[in-house]
Design an enzyme around this catalytic site. Structure first.
Site, short mmCIF file in Angstrom:
data_model
loop_
_atom_site.label_atom_id
_atom_site.label_comp_id
_atom_site.label_asym_id
_atom_site.label_seq_id
_atom_site.Cartn_x
_atom_site.Cartn_y
_atom_site.Cartn_z
CB SER A 46 -0.96 0.01 1.19
OG SER A 46 -0.26 -0.18 2.41
CG ASP A 349 -5.23 4.77 6.84
OD1 ASP A 349 -4.12 4.71 7.41
OD2 ASP A 349 -5.45 4.22 5.74
CG HIS A 352 -1.79 3.41 4.74
ND1 HIS A 352 -3.03 2.85 5.01
CD2 HIS A 352 -1.03 2.43 4.20
CE1 HIS A 352 -3.02 1.59 4.62
NE2 HIS A 352 -1.82 1.30 4.14
#
Length: 384
Positions: A46, A349, A352
């Site tokens: 990610s 979040d 991240h």
């Protein structure tokens, strides 16, 4: 007069010789120009995903992407990620995800990264599990297929041939890797002890190296490989393991030590790989140090509440409800939204980083101070 001219010339011979010697002795890395990468190929999870997982499943909900793109693009941030800043530093466009079949332009590279990806082949994958089916090995296979298909399209010509990299771009491109975090997280949330998670690291790193070799064998030559960040500073770790011993800054000490051990083994393995691949320029990028510095001195960078997620709802770390998700409280629907000013937060979040934090980390790894060897981004095509 001729005799005097000969004397004058002889006086200058040592100086000319000295200049020639200096030019010959000077290492090539200082005599050559900066790297001009025509393309970037990215692999990982990610941290470098620009929409791969979103193309296969679905994009993260609003307010992901709100700061820069004003919509969700599949990036796991409020805006741009480190990969975006790297691309822009070479005046290249943002990378299109390999998995995105609509509106993609692969002229200057492609992104094979996918949120939730692992180095090792995962056992529990989406849609029923939580991990991406696109492990690093699958990303390698996709890249191999990508090369094959670009050759076919190039031979056929037509409009699609203008949307793929030139043949020589594959050897001239920068290859970026950022993966391994999820392999460690699997252990943390799989009821393994810290010692047991550490015991898995050598195998994880070995598999990492094998995939890098495979991509090298396909023509890659310039590698920019990120270590992992301080897992123990992530709100998701702090919230789920509240009894973990904290360091003086508030991060879970043992979980950070696992990150450091992974980075140590990766750096060690890359040093060996560098000696074996004489044609490769391999740079290990210490992501841990600049990311950790955000938590140790947040005020220096203009951040507040370093361990509280900007986007979420509820709990000490604001991650009781995930970013963009909703919950009913006494008959009222509550959507977990963004904080007022994401630029003042480190974490977006719970896992991240915000665009603001990503940009600061990029500015620090750009210089090469934290790299092994200490090569700046614009010199990453050279061996040292």
């Amino acid at each position: 007069m001729k005799f005097m001219a000969k004397i004058e010339l002889s006086r200058h011979i040592p100086l000319v010789t000295l200049i020639v010697l200096v030019l010959c002795i000077t290492p090539p890395i200082f005599a050559t120009k900066n790297c001009d990468f025509p393309a970037i190929f990215s692999f990982g999870a990610s941290n470098v995903d620009t929409g791969g997982l979103a193309a296969a499943f679905r994009a993260p909900p609003s307010p992901y992407g709100e700061t820069y793109f004003h919509r969700s693009t599949g990036r796991f941030s409020d805006g741009r990620i480190i990969l975006d800043f790297i691309a822009r530093s070479f005046r290249l466009p943002y990378l299109s995800p390999y998995l995105n079949s609509l509106g993609s332009n692969f002229t200057h590279g492609a992104n094979f990264a996918s949120g939730g990806s692992t180095i090792n082949i995962p056992k529990s994958i989406l849609p029923n599990g939580k991990l991406s089916p696109f492990s690093l090995q699958i990303q390698y296979i996709q890249f191999k297929e990508f090369i094959s298909k670009t050759k076919l399209i190039r031979d056929q010509g037509g409009v699609f041939a203008t949307l793929i990299p030139k043949e020589d771009y594959f050897s001239k491109a920068l290859y970026i890797f950022d993966i391994g975090q999820n392999d460690l997280t699997i252990g943390f949330f799989g009821n393994k002890t810290i010692q047991q998670v550490n015991a898995t690291v050598p195998d994880i790193v070995n598999n990492y190296i094998e995939n890098i070799k495979n991509i090298y064998n396909l023509g890659a030559r310039s590698f920019w490989i990120h270590g992992t960040g301080p897992k123990g500073c992530a709100p998701v770790i702090l919230a789920n393991f509240p009894s973990a011993i904290k360091d003086s800054y508030g991060c879970a000490k043992q979980y950070n030590e696992v990150s450091q051990y992974f980075n140590f083994k990766l750096k060690e393995a890359l040093a060996e790989l560098r000696s074996n691949l004489s044609s490769a320029a391999i740079t290990y990028v210490d992501i841990y140090t600049p990311k950790y510095s955000l938590f140790t001195n947040p005020e220096k960078y203009g951040f507040e509440l370093p361990f509280v997620a900007c986007c979420g709802y509820g709990g000490e770390y604001n991650i009781g409800v995930g970013c963009g998700a909703s919950i009913n409280i006494n008959g009222t629907k509550i959507v977990a939204g963004s904080c007022k000013n994401p630029s003042t937060r480190i974490i977006w979040d719970g896992v991240h980083y915000t665009e603001a934090a990503n940009e600061i980390v990029f500015s620090q790894i750009l210089t090469g101070v934290f790299n092994d060897p200490p090569i700046s981004l614009d010199r990453a095509c050279y061996r040292k």
